[in-house]
Design an enzyme around this catalytic site. Structure first.
Site, PDB file in Angstrom:
ATOM      1  N   SER A  55       0.856  -1.098  -0.020  1.00 17.35           N
ATOM      2  CA  SER A  55      -0.198  -0.134   0.049  1.00 17.35           C
ATOM      3  C   SER A  55       0.847   1.200   0.112  1.00 17.35           C
ATOM      4  O   SER A  55       1.980   1.253   0.744  1.00 17.35           O
ATOM      5  CB  SER A  55      -0.795  -0.017   1.292  1.00 17.35           C
ATOM      6  N   GLU A  62      -1.238  18.791  -6.167  1.00 19.54           N
ATOM      7  CA  GLU A  62      -2.445  18.691  -6.827  1.00 19.54           C
ATOM      8  C   GLU A  62      -3.399  17.657  -6.087  1.00 19.54           C
ATOM      9  O   GLU A  62      -4.449  17.296  -6.788  1.00 19.54           O
ATOM     10  CB  GLU A  62      -2.009  18.331  -8.308  1.00 19.54           C
ATOM     11  N   SER A  63      -2.871  16.968  -5.057  1.00 18.68           N
ATOM     12  CA  SER A  63      -3.857  16.178  -4.356  1.00 18.68           C
ATOM     13  C   SER A  63      -3.142  14.856  -4.149  1.00 18.68           C
ATOM     14  O   SER A  63      -2.258  15.045  -3.450  1.00 18.68           O
ATOM     15  CB  SER A  63      -5.192  15.936  -5.056  1.00 18.68           C
ATOM     16  N   HIS A  68      -3.247   0.081  -3.972  1.00 20.73           N
ATOM     17  CA  HIS A  68      -3.350  -1.076  -2.726  1.00 20.73           C
ATOM     18  C   HIS A  68      -3.226  -2.138  -3.938  1.00 20.73           C
ATOM     19  O   HIS A  68      -3.988  -2.347  -4.774  1.00 20.73           O
ATOM     20  CB  HIS A  68      -4.442  -1.210  -1.962  1.00 20.73           C
ATOM     21  N   CYS A  83      -6.131  18.331  -8.475  1.00 22.56           N
ATOM     22  CA  CYS A  83      -6.796  19.480  -8.840  1.00 22.56           C
ATOM     23  C   CYS A  83      -6.229  20.382  -9.655  1.00 22.56           C
ATOM     24  O   CYS A  83      -5.166  20.093  -9.561  1.00 22.56           O
ATOM     25  CB  CYS A  83      -7.204  20.223  -7.327  1.00 22.56           C
TER      26      CYS A  83
END
Lengths: 126, 126
Positions: A55, A62-63, A68, A83
């Site tokens: 993971s 930008e986010s 996983h 974003c």
């Protein structure tokens, strides 16, 4: 309605066990996916599970990108949330699928942070 | 079709500026949300943006929680992705919304990792 971000949720099937179970390889692919898409990396964190699976998340200006993996199923759940208009989440998504040698991918895009635009608010107030 | 995970995507509106812009508070709320839902925490990483905004992720054994805040809009984009039956992603989601004093939340659940069950495969082969 204006949205703040684009979030691609991808189910990646038919990947090679070895690639999905190698934390260094998974991290490299995710970091390079962010860079390929033109994102600015802020934080990188990955974790290896026992007996298998990885993971990890790449936080970008930008986010984020998150993954996983279930090596025993040849499957990875991938999220690419961006974003702004500068970075296209599909560029990162397609890069990851290609690097894992995916046999199949099912992906969809969700708009995040829907906001009323000033004109819409004015109309609603009339 | 059996799914490996449940992913709640939540748009949280009407939150307090101060709460959304305080990296320590955002991290505490996210970590506690994971614990409240009964998840096992593996990695925690948060980043503060200038002039405002926080992004962060809590990697859990069951997948992850991620948040991005826009304090100036009173908005946060929250993701809670859990695999297995032990942790309910809605518990974490509702906890976060409550802790931020959200005025409104729009959230939906997406199934991740849809897999054919052995019986389905048998039927398909007949």
């Amino acid at each position: 309605m204006q949205s703040l971000g684009r979030h691609v949720l991808a189910e990646i099937y038919g990947c090679r066990f070895e690639a999905l179970n190698d934390i260094k390889k998974v991290e490299d692919i995710m970091v390079n996916a962010a860079l390929e898409a033109g994102a600015e990396i802020r934080e990188v964190v990955f974790h290896k599970f026992s007996p298998q699976g990885v993971s990890g998340v790449v936080v970008i200006s930008e986010s984020h990108l998150a993954i996983h993996t279930w090596p025993e199923l040849g499957y990875a759940a991938l999220d690419v949330f961006t974003c702004g208009d500068r970075v296209n989440p599909w560029d990162a998504c397609n890069y990851v699928a290609e690097m894992f040698g995916a046999g199949d991918m099912k992906a969809s895009e969700v708009k995040r942070g829907l906001m009323e635009q000033p004109e819409e608010r004015l109309v609603a107030n009339m």
